[in-house]
Design a protein around this motif. Sequence first.
Motif, PDB file in Angstrom:
ATOM      1  N   PRO A 168     -15.536  -7.900   4.217  1.00  8.73           N
ATOM      2  CA  PRO A 168     -15.533  -6.436   4.225  1.00  8.73           C
ATOM      3  C   PRO A 168     -14.309  -5.930   4.983  1.00  8.73           C
ATOM      4  N   GLU A 169     -14.036  -4.654   4.883  1.00  5.38           N
ATOM      5  CA  GLU A 169     -12.959  -4.050   5.667  1.00  5.38           C
ATOM      6  C   GLU A 169     -13.413  -3.950   7.113  1.00  5.38           C
ATOM      7  N   PHE A 170     -12.650  -4.543   7.997  1.00  5.30           N
ATOM      8  CA  PHE A 170     -13.025  -4.546   9.407  1.00  5.30           C
ATOM      9  C   PHE A 170     -12.676  -3.204  10.042  1.00  5.30           C
ATOM     10  N   THR A 171     -13.471  -2.794  11.012  1.00  6.39           N
ATOM     11  CA  THR A 171     -13.263  -1.528  11.706  1.00  6.39           C
ATOM     12  C   THR A 171     -13.215  -1.772  13.212  1.00  6.39           C
ATOM     13  N   VAL A 172     -12.702  -0.787  13.916  1.00  4.10           N
ATOM     14  CA  VAL A 172     -12.467  -0.965  15.346  1.00  4.10           C
ATOM     15  C   VAL A 172     -12.483   0.390  16.035  1.00  4.10           C
ATOM     16  N   THR A 173     -12.768   0.379  17.337  1.00  2.00           N
ATOM     17  CA  THR A 173     -12.662   1.572  18.178  1.00  2.00           C
ATOM     18  C   THR A 173     -11.541   1.333  19.182  1.00  2.00           C
ATOM     19  N   ILE A 174     -10.564   2.266  19.225  1.00  2.95           N
ATOM     20  CA  ILE A 174      -9.416   2.128  20.122  1.00  2.95           C
ATOM     21  C   ILE A 174      -9.343   3.351  21.028  1.00  2.95           C
ATOM     22  N   THR A 175      -9.249   3.122  22.331  1.00  2.77           N
ATOM     23  CA  THR A 175      -9.096   4.208  23.300  1.00  2.77           C
ATOM     24  C   THR A 175      -8.079   3.796  24.361  1.00  2.77           C
ATOM     25  N   ASP A 176      -7.572   4.794  25.079  1.00  3.35           N
ATOM     26  CA  ASP A 176      -6.775   4.474  26.251  1.00  3.35           C
ATOM     27  C   ASP A 176      -7.710   4.258  27.435  1.00  3.35           C
TER      28      ASP A 176
END
Length: 254
Positions: free
Chosen positions: A149-157
């Motif tokens: 599947p298309e992988f997803t991610v959460t990115i924050t500073d």
Amino acid sequence: MVGGDNLRWVYPYIVWSPNFANVGEYTVHARYSPNPNYDITVVDATLNIIPRPVTVTIDNKEKTYGDEDPELTYSIDNLAFDDTLDITLAREEGEDVGTYDITATLEENDNYIVTVVGENDDKGIFTINPKKIIIKVDDASKTVGEKDPEFTVTITDLDGNPLDPDEVKLKFAREEGEAVGTYKIFAAINNPNYVIDEDVSSDGVLTINPVKAVADTPVTGDNAHLILWFVVMLLAMVAMLSLVVINRKRKTTK
């Protein structure tokens, strides 16, 4: 002078000038109390004020990518009186991670010989450091034999502000394997302006599930009529095939 004679009230002086404290040559005169025993001739002297050497040291500065520039500063030593020098600091243009020169521009002042120093000869160094980010890869799943599947991610500073994955230039990878089981999903960045904080970031897990077996359909009150219909149709087809076979045999006998 004869014996222990001396002239009384002899003192040198310089005619006052608004520029007296500045670099230049000034004539020194002398005044004295008259003495009838001597014919006095005063020879003027010259006071030569030469430029004063001073050193301007440019301070190094740094910031994190995306932040505002800090104030550029310097230190100066050996100034006379309460003098100040008009010095302007500037740095090379650029906002990507790296190092940039800080230079000093000085207004001309004849009273001083100014030497500018910094870590890079006569320049300071302005450093832009990578911005630390937190990446948390989401878990995913698929059935054995399917594409990932298309992988997803959460990115924050570090302050929790979300960042755009496209800006960070995120790339995914995972442990190899297509058998049923679990595999780690990794995220990497291809942008030198950012660096992953490994202490608080986390990988994801891809779970590959087995193919589900199709269970036999139980006969219940809800689907009994379907089973009956299927049986009737099957018997009808058998009967029709039987008639076709009988007719062919009769034709052959004749």
